[in-house]
Motif scaffolding. Structure first.
Motif, PDB file in Angstrom:
ATOM      1  N   ALA A  29       0.667  -1.317  -0.001  1.00 34.80           N
ATOM      2  CA  ALA A  29      -0.061   0.235   0.098  1.00 34.80           C
ATOM      3  C   ALA A  29       0.888   1.529   0.054  1.00 34.80           C
ATOM      4  CB  ALA A  29      -0.861   0.014   0.975  1.00 34.80           C
ATOM      5  N   ALA A  30       1.737   1.143   0.871  1.00 29.66           N
ATOM      6  CA  ALA A  30       2.813   2.334   0.994  1.00 29.66           C
ATOM      7  C   ALA A  30       3.596   2.495  -0.544  1.00 29.66           C
ATOM      8  CB  ALA A  30       3.874   2.103   1.901  1.00 29.66           C
ATOM      9  N   GLU A  31       3.724   1.426  -1.224  1.00 29.23           N
ATOM     10  CA  GLU A  31       4.030   1.660  -2.557  1.00 29.23           C
ATOM     11  C   GLU A  31       3.352   1.751  -3.624  1.00 29.23           C
ATOM     12  OE1 GLU A  31       6.270  -2.157  -3.151  1.00 29.23           O
ATOM     13  OE2 GLU A  31       7.506  -1.983  -1.332  1.00 29.23           O
ATOM     14  N   GLY A  32       1.896   2.194  -3.314  1.00 30.47           N
ATOM     15  CA  GLY A  32       0.790   2.483  -4.357  1.00 30.47           C
ATOM     16  C   GLY A  32       0.449   1.098  -4.876  1.00 30.47           C
ATOM     17  N   LYS A  33       0.339   0.059  -4.246  1.00 31.01           N
ATOM     18  CA  LYS A  33       0.082  -1.372  -5.155  1.00 31.01           C
ATOM     19  C   LYS A  33      -0.842  -1.957  -4.000  1.00 31.01           C
ATOM     20  CE  LYS A  33       5.071  -2.098  -6.546  1.00 31.01           C
ATOM     21  NZ  LYS A  33       6.374  -3.001  -6.134  1.00 31.01           N
ATOM     22  N   PRO A  34      -2.243  -1.974  -4.330  1.00 27.44           N
ATOM     23  CA  PRO A  34      -3.077  -2.463  -3.584  1.00 27.44           C
ATOM     24  C   PRO A  34      -3.107  -4.058  -3.598  1.00 27.44           C
ATOM     25  CG  PRO A  34      -4.271  -1.716  -5.474  1.00 27.44           C
ATOM     26  CD  PRO A  34      -2.786  -1.141  -5.516  1.00 27.44           C
ATOM     27  N   LEU A  35      -3.486  -4.452  -2.504  1.00 25.56           N
ATOM     28  CA  LEU A  35      -3.615  -5.850  -2.414  1.00 25.56           C
ATOM     29  C   LEU A  35      -4.529  -6.227  -1.358  1.00 25.56           C
ATOM     30  CD1 LEU A  35      -2.213  -8.827  -2.846  1.00 25.56           C
ATOM     31  CD2 LEU A  35      -1.072  -8.442  -0.708  1.00 25.56           C
ATOM     32  N   ASN A  36      -5.489  -7.002  -1.862  1.00 29.99           N
ATOM     33  CA  ASN A  36      -6.322  -7.840  -0.786  1.00 29.99           C
ATOM     34  C   ASN A  36      -5.742  -8.961  -0.309  1.00 29.99           C
ATOM     35  OD1 ASN A  36      -9.170  -6.474  -1.551  1.00 29.99           O
ATOM     36  ND2 ASN A  36      -9.286  -7.958  -3.463  1.00 29.99           N
ATOM     37  N   VAL A  37      -6.070  -8.911   1.296  1.00 28.46           N
ATOM     38  CA  VAL A  37      -5.602 -10.171   1.933  1.00 28.46           C
ATOM     39  C   VAL A  37      -7.085 -10.612   2.593  1.00 28.46           C
ATOM     40  CG1 VAL A  37      -4.477 -10.707   3.970  1.00 28.46           C
ATOM     41  CG2 VAL A  37      -3.315  -9.223   2.667  1.00 28.46           C
ATOM     42  N   VAL A  38      -6.928 -12.116   2.309  1.00 34.58           N
ATOM     43  CA  VAL A  38      -8.332 -12.577   2.715  1.00 34.58           C
ATOM     44  C   VAL A  38      -7.877 -13.775   3.461  1.00 34.58           C
ATOM     45  CG1 VAL A  38     -10.304 -13.632   1.755  1.00 34.58           C
ATOM     46  CG2 VAL A  38      -9.222 -11.732   0.559  1.00 34.58           C
ATOM     47  N   PHE A  39      -8.711 -13.766   4.615  1.00 31.53           N
ATOM     48  CA  PHE A  39      -8.687 -15.151   5.557  1.00 31.53           C
ATOM     49  C   PHE A  39      -9.830 -15.674   5.446  1.00 31.53           C
ATOM     50  CE2 PHE A  39      -9.178 -16.675  10.067  1.00 31.53           C
ATOM     51  CZ  PHE A  39      -8.191 -17.509  10.171  1.00 31.53           C
ATOM     52  N   VAL A  40     -10.051 -17.202   5.028  1.00 37.71           N
ATOM     53  CA  VAL A  40     -11.218 -17.814   4.725  1.00 37.71           C
ATOM     54  C   VAL A  40     -11.046 -18.671   5.903  1.00 37.71           C
ATOM     55  CG1 VAL A  40     -12.539 -19.265   3.580  1.00 37.71           C
ATOM     56  CG2 VAL A  40     -11.103 -17.522   2.470  1.00 37.71           C
ATOM     57  N   THR A  41     -12.077 -18.811   6.955  1.00 44.12           N
ATOM     58  CA  THR A  41     -12.079 -19.945   7.918  1.00 44.12           C
ATOM     59  C   THR A  41     -12.109 -21.346   7.567  1.00 44.12           C
ATOM     60  OG1 THR A  41     -12.922 -20.657  10.246  1.00 44.12           O
ATOM     61  CG2 THR A  41     -14.499 -20.030   8.652  1.00 44.12           C
ATOM     62  N   VAL A  42     -11.392 -22.181   8.124  1.00 44.42           N
ATOM     63  CA  VAL A  42     -11.759 -23.759   8.042  1.00 44.42           C
ATOM     64  C   VAL A  42     -12.392 -24.367   9.166  1.00 44.42           C
ATOM     65  CG1 VAL A  42      -9.738 -23.977   6.477  1.00 44.42           C
ATOM     66  CG2 VAL A  42      -9.456 -24.482   8.846  1.00 44.42           C
ATOM     67  N   ASP A  43     -13.027 -23.382  10.090  1.00 38.66           N
ATOM     68  CA  ASP A  43     -13.512 -23.823  11.218  1.00 38.66           C
ATOM     69  C   ASP A  43     -14.690 -22.827  11.473  1.00 38.66           C
ATOM     70  OD1 ASP A  43     -14.141 -24.987  13.735  1.00 38.66           O
ATOM     71  OD2 ASP A  43     -12.503 -23.778  14.889  1.00 38.66           O
ATOM     72  N   PRO A  44     -15.753 -22.992  10.629  1.00 39.28           N
ATOM     73  CA  PRO A  44     -17.044 -22.170  10.791  1.00 39.28           C
ATOM     74  C   PRO A  44     -17.999 -22.213  12.062  1.00 39.28           C
ATOM     75  CG  PRO A  44     -17.325 -23.743   8.951  1.00 39.28           C
ATOM     76  CD  PRO A  44     -16.016 -23.998   9.478  1.00 39.28           C
ATOM     77  N   GLU A  45     -17.697 -23.622  12.569  1.00 36.51           N
ATOM     78  CA  GLU A  45     -18.451 -23.829  13.745  1.00 36.51           C
ATOM     79  C   GLU A  45     -18.059 -22.852  14.973  1.00 36.51           C
ATOM     80  OE1 GLU A  45     -18.525 -27.912  14.839  1.00 36.51           O
ATOM     81  OE2 GLU A  45     -19.187 -28.417  12.611  1.00 36.51           O
ATOM     82  N   ARG A  46     -16.624 -22.591  14.971  1.00 37.77           N
ATOM     83  CA  ARG A  46     -16.422 -21.745  16.167  1.00 37.77           C
ATOM     84  C   ARG A  46     -16.091 -20.086  15.408  1.00 37.77           C
ATOM     85  NH1 ARG A  46     -11.478 -25.127  18.948  1.00 37.77           N
ATOM     86  NH2 ARG A  46     -10.835 -24.976  16.831  1.00 37.77           N
ATOM     87  N   ASP A  47     -15.658 -20.104  14.406  1.00 38.07           N
ATOM     88  CA  ASP A  47     -15.342 -18.814  13.723  1.00 38.07           C
ATOM     89  C   ASP A  47     -16.555 -17.850  13.502  1.00 38.07           C
ATOM     90  OD1 ASP A  47     -12.442 -18.994  14.750  1.00 38.07           O
ATOM     91  OD2 ASP A  47     -11.978 -19.557  12.320  1.00 38.07           O
ATOM     92  N   THR A  48     -17.154 -17.313  14.183  1.00 39.00           N
ATOM     93  CA  THR A  48     -18.271 -16.327  13.813  1.00 39.00           C
ATOM     94  C   THR A  48     -17.796 -15.030  13.213  1.00 39.00           C
ATOM     95  OG1 THR A  48     -18.315 -15.530  15.962  1.00 39.00           O
ATOM     96  CG2 THR A  48     -19.652 -17.441  15.981  1.00 39.00           C
ATOM     97  N   ALA A  49     -18.539 -14.352  12.620  1.00 41.18           N
ATOM     98  CA  ALA A  49     -18.536 -13.158  11.985  1.00 41.18           C
ATOM     99  C   ALA A  49     -17.675 -12.173  13.151  1.00 41.18           C
ATOM    100  CB  ALA A  49     -19.497 -12.395  11.251  1.00 41.18           C
ATOM    101  N   PRO A  50     -18.587 -11.989  14.068  1.00 41.70           N
ATOM    102  CA  PRO A  50     -17.884 -11.089  15.397  1.00 41.70           C
ATOM    103  C   PRO A  50     -16.248 -11.460  15.589  1.00 41.70           C
ATOM    104  CG  PRO A  50     -20.060 -11.605  15.665  1.00 41.70           C
ATOM    105  CD  PRO A  50     -19.739 -12.528  14.680  1.00 41.70           C
TER     106      PRO A  50
END
Length: 193
Positions: A89-110
């Motif tokens: 970002a500091a170099e003017g190069k946008p990047l999405n960083v995405v974390f996808v849970t493999v444990d949806p039973e515990r990993d709620t949105a909050p």
């Protein structure tokens, strides 16, 4: 013996050619251009809003599959990705960083919101119903398996970061523990696509 070797090498070459053709032909659209990686999905982000594969369009993405209760691999990887995202970002190069849970039973949105905001408020997190997450994991070729019993179980999972270009197409990977200099070079190349 020589004819046998030539025949064997011919079979190996044919198999290798078929494998490359299948890989390169995977997901080609009607115009012959490579389609977006993975499968379509409709899940939930860390703010409770619906998220789809469209989140991977418009700028390059680094996508990691993990879980918030992970003791080492996931926090290390996310800290590294958050650092790379800030540098780019500091170099003017946008990047999405995405974390996808493999444990949806515990990993709620909050819970995911708290987890990724500790890394960076720009990180996107994805959760959802277990069937929807399982379908996404399958579509991406990601392995995940529950290990142990009780509330403190662990998850064995793929520890690779997937790199997608701004059209959502597969562009490479970053391995867990990869040299940071090499990883940054891959992200610089990705940002130039």
């Amino acid at each position: 013996m020589t004819i046998f070797r030539i025949g064997l090498w011919a079979v190996i070459a044919l198999c290798a050619g078929a494998a490359v053709s299948l890989y390169l032909g995977r997901g080609l659209g009607p115009d012959g251009e490579q389609a977006a990686y993975g499968t379509p999905f409709k899940l939930t982000d860390q703010n409770g809003a619906e998220i789809t594969e469209a989140a991977f369009l418009g700028k390059p993405s680094a996508v990691f599959f993990g879980y918030t209760h992970c003791p080492d691999v996931c926090p290390t990887t996310m800290a590294e990705l958050g650092g790379f995202q800030s540098q780019l970002a500091a170099e003017g190069k946008p990047l999405n960083v995405v974390f996808v849970t493999v444990d949806p039973e515990r990993d709620t949105a909050p819970l995911l919101k708290d987890y990724v905001e500790a890394v960076s408020p720009a990180v996107i997190a994805i959760t959802g119903d277990p069937a929807g997450i399982a379908a996404m994991l399958k579509g991406w070729g990601v392995y995940a398996k529950r290990v142990g019993e009780g509330p403190d179980y662990l998850m064995d999972h793929t520890a690779t970061t997937f790199l997608l270009d701004s059209k959502g197409r597969f562009s490479g990977t970053i391995a867990y523990g990869e040299d940071p200099k090499t990883a940054k070079e891959k992200l610089d190349r990705l940002a130039a696509l």
